[in-house]
Structures are given as structure tokens and as C-alpha cells.
Design a protein around this motif. Structure first.
Motif, PDB file in Angstrom:
ATOM      1  N   ALA A  98       0.832  -1.206   0.000  1.00 26.00           N
ATOM      2  CA  ALA A  98       0.000   0.000   0.000  1.00 26.00           C
ATOM      3  C   ALA A  98       0.867   1.257   0.000  1.00 26.00           C
ATOM      4  O   ALA A  98       0.554   2.240  -0.686  1.00 26.00           O
ATOM      5  CB  ALA A  98      -0.928  -0.002   1.213  1.00 26.00           C
ATOM      6  N   ALA A  99       1.968   1.236   0.737  1.00 25.52           N
ATOM      7  CA  ALA A  99       2.870   2.388   0.757  1.00 25.52           C
ATOM      8  C   ALA A  99       3.512   2.601  -0.611  1.00 25.52           C
ATOM      9  O   ALA A  99       3.698   3.737  -1.055  1.00 25.52           O
ATOM     10  CB  ALA A  99       3.943   2.200   1.822  1.00 25.52           C
ATOM     11  N   LEU A 127       2.924   4.946   6.459  1.00 25.75           N
ATOM     12  CA  LEU A 127       1.495   5.246   6.397  1.00 25.75           C
ATOM     13  C   LEU A 127       0.902   5.641   7.744  1.00 25.75           C
ATOM     14  O   LEU A 127      -0.253   6.049   7.814  1.00 25.75           O
ATOM     15  CB  LEU A 127       0.739   4.035   5.835  1.00 25.75           C
ATOM     16  N   GLY A 128       1.678   5.510   8.820  1.00 21.74           N
ATOM     17  CA  GLY A 128       1.200   5.907  10.140  1.00 21.74           C
ATOM     18  C   GLY A 128       0.107   5.016  10.700  1.00 21.74           C
ATOM     19  O   GLY A 128      -0.720   5.457  11.504  1.00 21.74           O
ATOM     20  N   ILE A 129       0.103   3.747  10.305  1.00 22.02           N
ATOM     21  CA  ILE A 129      -0.947   2.825  10.749  1.00 22.02           C
ATOM     22  C   ILE A 129      -0.529   2.157  12.057  1.00 22.02           C
ATOM     23  O   ILE A 129       0.457   1.414  12.103  1.00 22.02           O
ATOM     24  CB  ILE A 129      -1.221   1.754   9.676  1.00 22.02           C
ATOM     25  N   LYS A 130      -1.279   2.427  13.110  1.00 22.46           N
ATOM     26  CA  LYS A 130      -0.999   1.790  14.406  1.00 22.46           C
ATOM     27  C   LYS A 130      -2.277   1.484  15.168  1.00 22.46           C
ATOM     28  O   LYS A 130      -2.475   0.380  15.661  1.00 22.46           O
ATOM     29  CB  LYS A 130      -0.076   2.658  15.255  1.00 22.46           C
ATOM     30  N   THR A 156      -6.607  -2.498   7.067  1.00 21.75           N
ATOM     31  CA  THR A 156      -7.167  -2.118   8.375  1.00 21.75           C
ATOM     32  C   THR A 156      -7.478  -0.628   8.432  1.00 21.75           C
ATOM     33  O   THR A 156      -8.451  -0.208   9.060  1.00 21.75           O
ATOM     34  CB  THR A 156      -6.226  -2.505   9.526  1.00 21.75           C
ATOM     35  N   ASP A 157      -6.667   0.185   7.767  1.00 20.05           N
ATOM     36  CA  ASP A 157      -6.932   1.623   7.712  1.00 20.05           C
ATOM     37  C   ASP A 157      -8.238   1.880   6.970  1.00 20.05           C
ATOM     38  O   ASP A 157      -9.049   2.716   7.380  1.00 20.05           O
ATOM     39  CB  ASP A 157      -5.771   2.329   7.018  1.00 20.05           C
TER      40      ASP A 157
END
Length: 256
Positions: free
Chosen positions: A82-83, A146-149, A114-115
Motif C-alpha cells: 500500500a505504501a 502510512l502511520g498505521i498503528k 485495516t486503515d
């Protein structure tokens, strides 16, 4: 009208763990979308891009953008892919006028699974069940690029029976890194061992992650060192798709 979502399956899911793709499709459908899987998709181009082969990466990018024309969103069960689609496609065509505009327009429609579920579709509940302690590993690309956490943790917490536990080093790498693990196997293995020690300190029943590369690396190392701790892609848990053996597991092994 339901949004039309193109599922970017990813090479590893297609070749090594198709169950992740089916689970992702089910989750996207449950989020009120129509799922399509364009036949024209192949690799995202990241291996070529990381190796410095920009020409091949651009050719693959063009093919991908064309394959997903007409989709309202493009969703990948991988922060790494995705990135690549979202951040690096526009960079590949920088200064090329129409091609750069097209790549940027495409990139704006791309989301990691999930985002997309948590932040685009607002999913807050799951009808799946998993009884046990689950520790989630954050893949580097999803976390750092992507900052996904929070999204995967919110979704896992909605699964009945899940006790979500947190490893002390929440930002640690698994050591895979694609070509890195091939070029520097000793360093890669040492990083994996450190990450496994960190994850297992929480006494989990299951390790999840959003990237199959990380999971294969960790699961393979666990099995080679005699540790039976199972690993699964988060999509499988969220969709309740647990019939397949855990990653690196034996045929007939279904628990957990």
C-alpha cells in the motif's frame, strides 16, 4: 450505491497465502462495498524500486494503475504494498506531467486494509471470535510510511474473546525487509530473534500482523527454533477465517 473496491492481492498472498486474500475480500464486503479483483494486476513494483530499477518499477506501476481504473478505492492487505502504491508511484513519475497527475489521482484512492476498514468505512464491530491473548506486530512500512498503528488494534479489540496484549517494543522491526533478509541473513535473523523475544514476553497465544512478509519471517524463525507460537494475518482473525493452518504450520494444524 456501494463503493467499488479493487483488491490488490499482493504477490505473497497470491502465491503463499491465498486465504488472506479471501479474508480481505470478505471484510471489505462486510463493510458495505463491492469487491473486484482485476486480472491485470501483478507485482506492485517494490522489489524493482528498492533495487534501483526505476524503469521496471514504472512499467509495473503503469500496469497497476490501468488495471484498477474504475475503482473507487484500491485496498491492499499489506502496508508495504500500500505504501508503494500510495507514496512511491507519484514519485516514480515526478515531472512527467500527465503521468504524474494520473499516479497521484490513483494514489489518493489507495488504502491498507485495516486503515480502510477502521478509518474510511468506520468499522467498529466484528462477528468473529478468537479465544486467547493476541499480540500485534506493526510492519515497518505501514507504521512508518502510512502511520498505521491504532486501526488494527481497534479492530482486533472488537473480536469476541480476544485479549489484546502489547509488546514492550511496539516499533521494532522483524528483520525481514524483503531483499535485506537475503543479502544480510545473519543480521536479519538476529533482528528476528530479538523481535520474537519481545513479542513472546507477553505470553501470547497468537501473533498477528498486517504484512505477510513479516509473518512468514517470524513464523519461519519460530518453527526453526522449536517454538510452536502460531502466526496469522490480521485479516484471517477479523474475518474468522481460521480453517487454514497457521503460517508455517503443518497440514491439519488449525489451532488456534
Amino acid at each position: 450505491m456501494q463503493p467499488r473496491v479493487g483488491l490488490f492481492v499482493t504477490c505473497l498472498v497470491d502465491l503463499m497465502r491465498p486465504s488472506v486474500g479471501f479474508a480481505a475480500a470478505r471484510l471489505i464486503e462486510q463493510a458495505g462495498c463491492t469487491v473486484v479483483v482485476p486480472h491485470g494486476q501483478t507485482c506492485c513494483g517494490q522489489p524493482a524500486y528498492n533495487a534501483g530499477d526505476r524503469k521496471s518499477a514504472r512499467e509495473l506501476a503503469r500496469q497497476t494503475i490501468l488495471a484498477f481504473a474504475g475503482c473507487d478505492f484500491v485496498v491492499a492487505p499489506s502496508g508495504s504494498c500500500a505504501a508503494m502504491l500510495r507514496l512511491h508511484y507519484p514519485a516514480l513519475f515526478k515531472g512527467q506531467s500527465d503521468a504524474e497527475f494520473e499516479a497521484k489521482a490513483f494514489a489518493e484512492r489507495v488504502h491498507e486494509l485495516t486503515d480502510f476498514l477502521a478509518n474510511v468505512r468506520g468499522q467498529t464491530a466484528s462477528d468473529a471470535r478468537f479465544e486467547g491473548r493476541v499480540v500485534h506486530h506493526d510492519a515497518c512500512a505501514g507504521l512508518r510510511e502510512l502511520g498505521i498503528k491504532s486501526a488494527p488494534r481497534r479492530l482486533l479489540s472488537s473480536v469476541a474473546g480476544v485479549e489484546l496484549v502489547e509488546a514492550p517494543e511496539t516499533t521494532a522491526c522483524c528483520g525481514f525487509g524483503g531483499l535485506f533478509s537475503v543479502k544480510y541473513p545473519e543480521v536479519s535473523t538476529a533482528i528476528a530473534d530479538r523481535r520474537i523475544a519481545d513479542l513472546t514476553s507477553t505470553a501470547p497465544d497468537l501473533v498477528t500482523a498486517g504484512d505477510l512478509g513479516c509473518l512468514m519471517h517470524l513464523a519461519g524463525r519460530l518453527r526453526r527454533t522449536g517454538n510452536p507460537l502460531p502466526c496469522r494475518h490480521i485479516a484471517e482473525v477479523l474475518a474468522g477465517e481460521l480453517a487454514e493452518p497457521p503460517i508455517a504450520g503443518s497440514a491439519g494444524e488449525t489451532a488456534p
